[in-house]
Design a protein around this motif. Structure first.
Motif, PDB file in Angstrom:
ATOM      1  N   PRO A  13       0.777  -1.245   0.000  1.00 16.80           N
ATOM      2  CA  PRO A  13       0.000   0.000   0.000  1.00 16.80           C
ATOM      3  C   PRO A  13       0.811   1.299   0.000  1.00 16.80           C
ATOM      4  O   PRO A  13       0.247   2.365  -0.239  1.00 16.80           O
ATOM      5  CB  PRO A  13      -0.799  -0.102   1.300  1.00 16.80           C
ATOM      6  N   GLY A  67       1.098  -1.005  -7.441  1.00 16.81           N
ATOM      7  CA  GLY A  67       0.756  -0.641  -6.064  1.00 16.81           C
ATOM      8  C   GLY A  67      -0.286  -1.584  -5.483  1.00 16.81           C
ATOM      9  O   GLY A  67      -1.138  -2.109  -6.210  1.00 16.81           O
ATOM     10  N   GLY A  68      -0.198  -1.820  -4.181  1.00 15.32           N
ATOM     11  CA  GLY A  68      -1.202  -2.651  -3.503  1.00 15.32           C
ATOM     12  C   GLY A  68      -1.162  -4.085  -3.982  1.00 15.32           C
ATOM     13  O   GLY A  68      -0.097  -4.694  -4.070  1.00 15.32           O
ATOM     14  N   ASP A  69      -2.323  -4.626  -4.305  1.00 21.78           N
ATOM     15  CA  ASP A  69      -2.425  -5.954  -4.894  1.00 21.78           C
ATOM     16  C   ASP A  69      -2.702  -5.778  -6.392  1.00 21.78           C
ATOM     17  O   ASP A  69      -3.525  -4.939  -6.769  1.00 21.78           O
ATOM     18  CB  ASP A  69      -3.578  -6.735  -4.233  1.00 21.78           C
ATOM     19  N   VAL A 104      -6.454  -5.943  -7.497  1.00 21.50           N
ATOM     20  CA  VAL A 104      -7.499  -5.094  -6.910  1.00 21.50           C
ATOM     21  C   VAL A 104      -7.427  -3.751  -7.628  1.00 21.50           C
ATOM     22  O   VAL A 104      -6.522  -2.950  -7.393  1.00 21.50           O
ATOM     23  CB  VAL A 104      -7.310  -4.912  -5.386  1.00 21.50           C
ATOM     24  N   THR A 128      -3.197  -5.071  -0.200  1.00 27.33           N
ATOM     25  CA  THR A 128      -3.980  -4.020  -0.855  1.00 27.33           C
ATOM     26  C   THR A 128      -4.202  -2.839   0.086  1.00 27.33           C
ATOM     27  O   THR A 128      -4.400  -3.029   1.294  1.00 27.33           O
ATOM     28  CB  THR A 128      -5.331  -4.571  -1.365  1.00 27.33           C
ATOM     29  N   SER A 129      -4.207  -1.633  -0.475  1.00 27.54           N
ATOM     30  CA  SER A 129      -4.477  -0.443   0.342  1.00 27.54           C
ATOM     31  C   SER A 129      -5.879  -0.520   0.937  1.00 27.54           C
ATOM     32  O   SER A 129      -6.139   0.045   1.992  1.00 27.54           O
ATOM     33  CB  SER A 129      -4.322   0.832  -0.494  1.00 27.54           C
ATOM     34  N   MET A 141     -10.322   4.994  -5.248  1.00 27.66           N
ATOM     35  CA  MET A 141     -10.459   5.987  -6.332  1.00 27.66           C
ATOM     36  C   MET A 141     -11.735   6.804  -6.124  1.00 27.66           C
ATOM     37  O   MET A 141     -12.439   7.109  -7.085  1.00 27.66           O
ATOM     38  CB  MET A 141     -10.496   5.284  -7.696  1.00 27.66           C
ATOM     39  N   GLY A 189      -2.104   6.335   3.074  1.00 25.87           N
ATOM     40  CA  GLY A 189      -2.009   5.291   4.093  1.00 25.87           C
ATOM     41  C   GLY A 189      -0.647   4.606   4.098  1.00 25.87           C
ATOM     42  O   GLY A 189      -0.082   4.331   3.041  1.00 25.87           O
ATOM     43  N   ALA A 224      -6.224   8.403  -1.562  1.00 25.84           N
ATOM     44  CA  ALA A 224      -6.984   8.268  -0.324  1.00 25.84           C
ATOM     45  C   ALA A 224      -8.081   7.233  -0.504  1.00 25.84           C
ATOM     46  O   ALA A 224      -8.563   7.016  -1.618  1.00 25.84           O
ATOM     47  CB  ALA A 224      -7.598   9.608   0.050  1.00 25.84           C
ATOM     48  N   ILE A 225      -8.445   6.609   0.620  1.00 26.05           N
ATOM     49  CA  ILE A 225      -9.601   5.713   0.564  1.00 26.05           C
ATOM     50  C   ILE A 225     -10.664   6.225   1.523  1.00 26.05           C
ATOM     51  O   ILE A 225     -10.356   6.818   2.554  1.00 26.05           O
ATOM     52  CB  ILE A 225      -9.259   4.238   0.871  1.00 26.05           C
TER      53      ILE A 225
HETATM   54  N1  SAH Z   1      -4.104  -2.114  -6.616  1.00 32.61           N
HETATM   55  C1  SAH Z   1      -4.192  -1.037  -5.634  1.00 32.61           C
HETATM   56  C2  SAH Z   1      -5.333  -0.071  -5.929  1.00 32.61           C
HETATM   57  C3  SAH Z   1      -5.197   0.674  -7.234  1.00 32.61           C
HETATM   58  S1  SAH Z   1      -6.490   1.827  -7.467  1.00 32.61           S
HETATM   59  C4  SAH Z   1      -4.340  -1.657  -4.245  1.00 32.61           C
HETATM   60  O1  SAH Z   1      -4.598  -2.859  -4.124  1.00 32.61           O
HETATM   61  O2  SAH Z   1      -4.159  -0.926  -3.267  1.00 32.61           O
HETATM   62  C5  SAH Z   1      -5.785   3.261  -6.766  1.00 32.61           C
HETATM   63  C6  SAH Z   1      -6.523   3.668  -5.504  1.00 32.61           C
HETATM   64  O3  SAH Z   1      -6.034   2.932  -4.392  1.00 32.61           O
HETATM   65  C7  SAH Z   1      -6.351   5.121  -5.105  1.00 32.61           C
HETATM   66  O4  SAH Z   1      -7.236   5.953  -5.806  1.00 32.61           O
HETATM   67  C8  SAH Z   1      -6.683   5.075  -3.634  1.00 32.61           C
HETATM   68  O5  SAH Z   1      -8.073   5.031  -3.423  1.00 32.61           O
HETATM   69  C9  SAH Z   1      -6.128   3.728  -3.226  1.00 32.61           C
HETATM   70  N2  SAH Z   1      -4.784   3.834  -2.632  1.00 32.61           N
HETATM   71  C10 SAH Z   1      -3.649   3.305  -3.111  1.00 32.61           C
HETATM   72  N3  SAH Z   1      -2.612   3.533  -2.270  1.00 32.61           N
HETATM   73  C11 SAH Z   1      -3.123   4.224  -1.232  1.00 32.61           C
HETATM   74  C12 SAH Z   1      -2.582   4.737  -0.021  1.00 32.61           C
HETATM   75  N4  SAH Z   1      -1.293   4.614   0.290  1.00 32.61           N
HETATM   76  N5  SAH Z   1      -3.419   5.390   0.830  1.00 32.61           N
HETATM   77  C13 SAH Z   1      -4.719   5.526   0.557  1.00 32.61           C
HETATM   78  N6  SAH Z   1      -5.294   5.050  -0.568  1.00 32.61           N
HETATM   79  C14 SAH Z   1      -4.514   4.413  -1.444  1.00 32.61           C
END
Ligand code: SAH
Length: 246
Positions: free
Chosen positions: A10, A88-90, A93, A118-119, A169, A197, A221-222
């Motif tokens: 994340p 980024g994240g997974d 996702v 995932t974030s 998003m 995050g 942001a989420i």
């Molecule tokens: N594959 C990623 C998501 C990609 S979509 C995952 O699994 O995390 C991109 C969205 O993820 C952003 O618009 C935001 O809503 C969220 N996001 C990604 N990194 C973030 C972080 N560090 N803090 C908060 N939201 C985050």
């Protein structure tokens, strides 16, 4: 030759899996996105070729087709054995990882997929927000707040019955989305936003479904909606007290 599709976690570069680091250690090429923390690239050998395919201010950014083409071209280059696609994240996702894999299959290219934190869950958990909690939340939904505008028919209707709603998003359209959610949920339902995050500039913003959209929010942001936020407030209060004492 093999393409590794890897989740970078994340934000905090330490939240990557050991399996991902082992693959990066032997990379010939790393193709990476905006939300993949650049510090993670230090796990790749010095000689590895690094290709950035995320957005850059004032510059045209690569379309999904262009990115897929880059991955395939690197994979077909005889000099490359290990190609890393870092997201980024997974990667599955809201990462369009599925599309990239389907294109690799068309080209008969071997691949391996390494999940990431995932974030959607990693950001809430790391601040102390439990997305499920006994007697309060038995389910959660992760949904996009920005459905592909080119789609003919909207799939997101905001009538979800899960106890906790996690919107990725979701900041650009937060006003519209929270209005839609209020058709199905009490406007006083607790809501919160986690900005950046797991990163040093992380910020938490509290509110309710009816007022969270009026707050000043920076991306990434989420948005999280549900009564688990009351549990989070308790945990957060204790954490803040601890910080003040020390
Ligand atoms: N594959 C990623 C998501 C990609 S979509 C995952 O699994 O995390 C991109 C969205 O993820 C952003 O618009 C935001 O809503 C969220 N996001 C990604 N990194 C973030 C972080 N560090 N803090 C908060 N939201 C985050």
């Amino acid at each position: 030759m093999v393409v590794y599709l890897i989740g970078a976690g994340p934000g905090d570069p330490d939240l990557i899996t050991l399996k991902a680091v082992k693959a990066l250690n032997i990379a010939d090429v790393v193709i990476y996105d905006r939300l993949a923390n650049e510090e993670i690239l230090k796990h790749a050998p010095d000689k590895a070729k690094l290709i950035y395919v995320g957005k850059k201010a004032g510059e045209h950014y690569k379309s999904q087709d262009e990115i897929n083409e880059i991955i395939i071209n690197e994979a077909k280059d005889d000099n490359n054995e290990i190609i890393i696609r870092l997201k980024g994240g997974d990667p599955f996702v809201f990462g369009r990882g599925g599309e990239e894999i389907l294109d690799l299959i068309k080209e008969n290219i071997s691949f391996e997929i390494i999940p990431g934190v995932t974030s959607a869950i990693g950001a809430p958990t790391s601040v102390g927000l439990p997305v499920t909690h006994r007697a309060i939340a038995t389910s959660f939904t992760v949904v996009t707040g920005h459905e592909d505008p080119t789609k003919d028919k909207k799939q997101v209707k905001w009538d979800y019955t899960a106890d906790t709603i996690i919107v990725l998003m979701g900041i650009g359209k937060i006003k519209e989305n929270t209005s839609e959610m209020m058709k199905y949920r009490d406007p006083k339902t607790p809501a919160c936003v986690i900005e950046s995050g797991t990163l040093p500039n992380e910020k938490i913003i509290f509110g309710t479904l009816e007022n969270i959209a009026d707050k000043n929010i920076n991306t990434p942001a989420i948005l999280i909606v549900g009564n688990v936020i009351d549990v989070f407030k308790e945990i957060n209060e204790f954490k803040n007290k601890k910080i003040n004492i020390s």
